[in-house]
Design a protein around this motif. Structure first.
Motif, PDB file in Angstrom:
ATOM      1  N   THR A 178       0.829  -1.204   0.000  1.00  0.00           N
ATOM      2  CA  THR A 178       0.000   0.000   0.000  1.00  0.00           C
ATOM      3  C   THR A 178       0.866   1.258   0.000  1.00  0.00           C
ATOM      4  N   ASN A 179       1.898   1.258   0.850  1.00  0.00           N
ATOM      5  CA  ASN A 179       2.789   2.417   0.912  1.00  0.00           C
ATOM      6  C   ASN A 179       3.529   2.629  -0.401  1.00  0.00           C
ATOM      7  N   GLN A 180       3.975   1.549  -1.036  1.00  0.00           N
ATOM      8  CA  GLN A 180       4.670   1.678  -2.318  1.00  0.00           C
ATOM      9  C   GLN A 180       3.785   2.380  -3.344  1.00  0.00           C
ATOM     10  N   ALA A 181       2.502   2.007  -3.394  1.00  0.00           N
ATOM     11  CA  ALA A 181       1.574   2.640  -4.343  1.00  0.00           C
ATOM     12  C   ALA A 181       1.363   4.114  -3.992  1.00  0.00           C
ATOM     13  N   LYS A 182       1.235   4.415  -2.703  1.00  0.00           N
ATOM     14  CA  LYS A 182       1.047   5.811  -2.282  1.00  0.00           C
ATOM     15  C   LYS A 182       2.276   6.646  -2.609  1.00  0.00           C
ATOM     16  N   TRP A 183       3.458   6.094  -2.384  1.00  0.00           N
ATOM     17  CA  TRP A 183       4.677   6.849  -2.647  1.00  0.00           C
ATOM     18  C   TRP A 183       4.857   7.099  -4.134  1.00  0.00           C
ATOM     19  N   LYS A 184       4.496   6.135  -4.956  1.00  0.00           N
ATOM     20  CA  LYS A 184       4.593   6.330  -6.403  1.00  0.00           C
ATOM     21  C   LYS A 184       3.647   7.445  -6.838  1.00  0.00           C
ATOM     22  N   ALA A 185       2.422   7.427  -6.319  1.00  0.00           N
ATOM     23  CA  ALA A 185       1.448   8.476  -6.659  1.00  0.00           C
ATOM     24  C   ALA A 185       1.927   9.842  -6.162  1.00  0.00           C
ATOM     25  N   ALA A 186       2.499   9.877  -4.973  1.00  0.00           N
ATOM     26  CA  ALA A 186       2.998  11.145  -4.422  1.00  0.00           C
ATOM     27  C   ALA A 186       4.149  11.681  -5.269  1.00  0.00           C
ATOM     28  N   MET A 187       5.044  10.797  -5.710  1.00  0.00           N
ATOM     29  CA  MET A 187       6.167  11.233  -6.557  1.00  0.00           C
ATOM     30  C   MET A 187       5.664  11.808  -7.870  1.00  0.00           C
ATOM     31  N   GLU A 188       4.670  11.139  -8.483  1.00  0.00           N
ATOM     32  CA  GLU A 188       4.117  11.631  -9.737  1.00  0.00           C
ATOM     33  C   GLU A 188       3.408  12.974  -9.530  1.00  0.00           C
ATOM     34  N   TYR A 189       2.663  13.098  -8.449  1.00  0.00           N
ATOM     35  CA  TYR A 189       1.977  14.350  -8.118  1.00  0.00           C
ATOM     36  C   TYR A 189       2.990  15.481  -7.982  1.00  0.00           C
ATOM     37  N   CYS A 190       4.040  15.224  -7.230  1.00  0.00           N
ATOM     38  CA  CYS A 190       5.055  16.258  -7.010  1.00  0.00           C
ATOM     39  C   CYS A 190       5.788  16.602  -8.296  1.00  0.00           C
ATOM     40  N   GLU A 191       6.118  15.595  -9.078  1.00  0.00           N
ATOM     41  CA  GLU A 191       6.829  15.828 -10.334  1.00  0.00           C
ATOM     42  C   GLU A 191       6.001  16.706 -11.271  1.00  0.00           C
ATOM     43  N   ASP A 192       4.697  16.451 -11.338  1.00  0.00           N
ATOM     44  CA  ASP A 192       3.809  17.239 -12.198  1.00  0.00           C
ATOM     45  C   ASP A 192       3.725  18.697 -11.761  1.00  0.00           C
ATOM     46  N   ARG A 193       4.013  18.964 -10.500  1.00  0.00           N
ATOM     47  CA  ARG A 193       3.889  20.315  -9.956  1.00  0.00           C
ATOM     48  C   ARG A 193       5.228  20.965  -9.638  1.00  0.00           C
ATOM     49  N   GLY A 194       6.311  20.347 -10.082  1.00  0.00           N
ATOM     50  CA  GLY A 194       7.637  20.920  -9.871  1.00  0.00           C
ATOM     51  C   GLY A 194       8.096  20.874  -8.420  1.00  0.00           C
ATOM     52  N   MET A 195       7.604  19.896  -7.693  1.00  0.00           N
ATOM     53  CA  MET A 195       7.975  19.741  -6.290  1.00  0.00           C
ATOM     54  C   MET A 195       8.867  18.512  -6.141  1.00  0.00           C
ATOM     55  N   SER A 196       9.438  18.359  -4.954  1.00  0.00           N
ATOM     56  CA  SER A 196      10.182  17.130  -4.673  1.00  0.00           C
ATOM     57  C   SER A 196       9.447  16.362  -3.582  1.00  0.00           C
ATOM     58  N   PHE A 197       9.669  15.071  -3.536  1.00  0.00           N
ATOM     59  CA  PHE A 197       9.053  14.191  -2.545  1.00  0.00           C
ATOM     60  C   PHE A 197      10.161  13.538  -1.747  1.00  0.00           C
ATOM     61  N   ARG A 198       9.992  13.567  -0.439  1.00  0.00           N
ATOM     62  CA  ARG A 198      11.022  12.961   0.424  1.00  0.00           C
ATOM     63  C   ARG A 198      10.328  12.099   1.467  1.00  0.00           C
ATOM     64  N   LEU A 199      10.901  10.942   1.686  1.00  0.00           N
ATOM     65  CA  LEU A 199      10.409   9.993   2.667  1.00  0.00           C
ATOM     66  C   LEU A 199      11.432   9.922   3.794  1.00  0.00           C
ATOM     67  N   ILE A 200      10.994  10.173   5.026  1.00  0.00           N
ATOM     68  CA  ILE A 200      11.929  10.138   6.145  1.00  0.00           C
ATOM     69  C   ILE A 200      11.391   9.222   7.242  1.00  0.00           C
ATOM     70  N   SER A 201      12.308   8.770   8.093  1.00  0.00           N
ATOM     71  CA  SER A 201      11.944   7.865   9.189  1.00  0.00           C
ATOM     72  C   SER A 201      12.465   8.429  10.495  1.00  0.00           C
ATOM     73  N   GLU A 202      12.238   7.663  11.551  1.00  0.00           N
ATOM     74  CA  GLU A 202      12.722   8.074  12.870  1.00  0.00           C
ATOM     75  C   GLU A 202      14.245   8.186  12.893  1.00  0.00           C
ATOM     76  N   LYS A 203      14.927   7.434  12.040  1.00  0.00           N
ATOM     77  CA  LYS A 203      16.388   7.529  11.963  1.00  0.00           C
ATOM     78  C   LYS A 203      16.810   8.917  11.473  1.00  0.00           C
ATOM     79  N   HIS A 204      16.095   9.434  10.478  1.00  0.00           N
ATOM     80  CA  HIS A 204      16.408  10.760   9.944  1.00  0.00           C
ATOM     81  C   HIS A 204      16.114  11.863  10.969  1.00  0.00           C
ATOM     82  N   LEU A 205      15.165  11.593  11.838  1.00  0.00           N
ATOM     83  CA  LEU A 205      14.788  12.580  12.851  1.00  0.00           C
ATOM     84  C   LEU A 205      15.632  12.456  14.120  1.00  0.00           C
ATOM     85  N   GLY A 206      16.527  11.475  14.139  1.00  0.00           N
ATOM     86  CA  GLY A 206      17.395  11.284  15.297  1.00  0.00           C
ATOM     87  C   GLY A 206      16.698  10.654  16.491  1.00  0.00           C
TER      88      GLY A 206
END
Length: 75
Positions: A45-73
């Motif tokens: 489910t997450n893979q499908a959502k992330w693909k849709a989010a990337m396409e949405y952002c790409e169409d609007r000149g935005m970037s998409f970033r996925l972060i976890s608790e590791k990135h937040l320290g």
């Protein structure tokens, strides 16, 4: 939306997920439990959502970033 050092605007969509959901479940577990099946479903489910989010952002000149608790320290 944020400005960089040169006052250039950047638009970015960020999703925060647990690292275990980003990495996905083991591909060959010793036992295929209900918990394992639930984690497989969540990962797909997450893979499908992330693909849709990337396409949405790409169409609007935005970037998409996925972060976890590791990135937040947090871990």
């Amino acid at each position: 939306v944020y400005n960089d050092k040169n006052s250039k605007k950047h638009a970015e969509m960020i999703e925060v997920k647990p690292q275990s959901q980003i990495d996905g479940p083991p591909t060959n577990p010793k036992r295929r439990t209900k918990a394992w099946m639930n984690s497989v479903h969540t990962y797909i489910t997450n893979q499908a959502k992330w693909k849709a989010a990337m396409e949405y952002c790409e169409d609007r000149g935005m970037s998409f970033r996925l972060i976890s608790e590791k990135h937040l320290g947090l871990k």
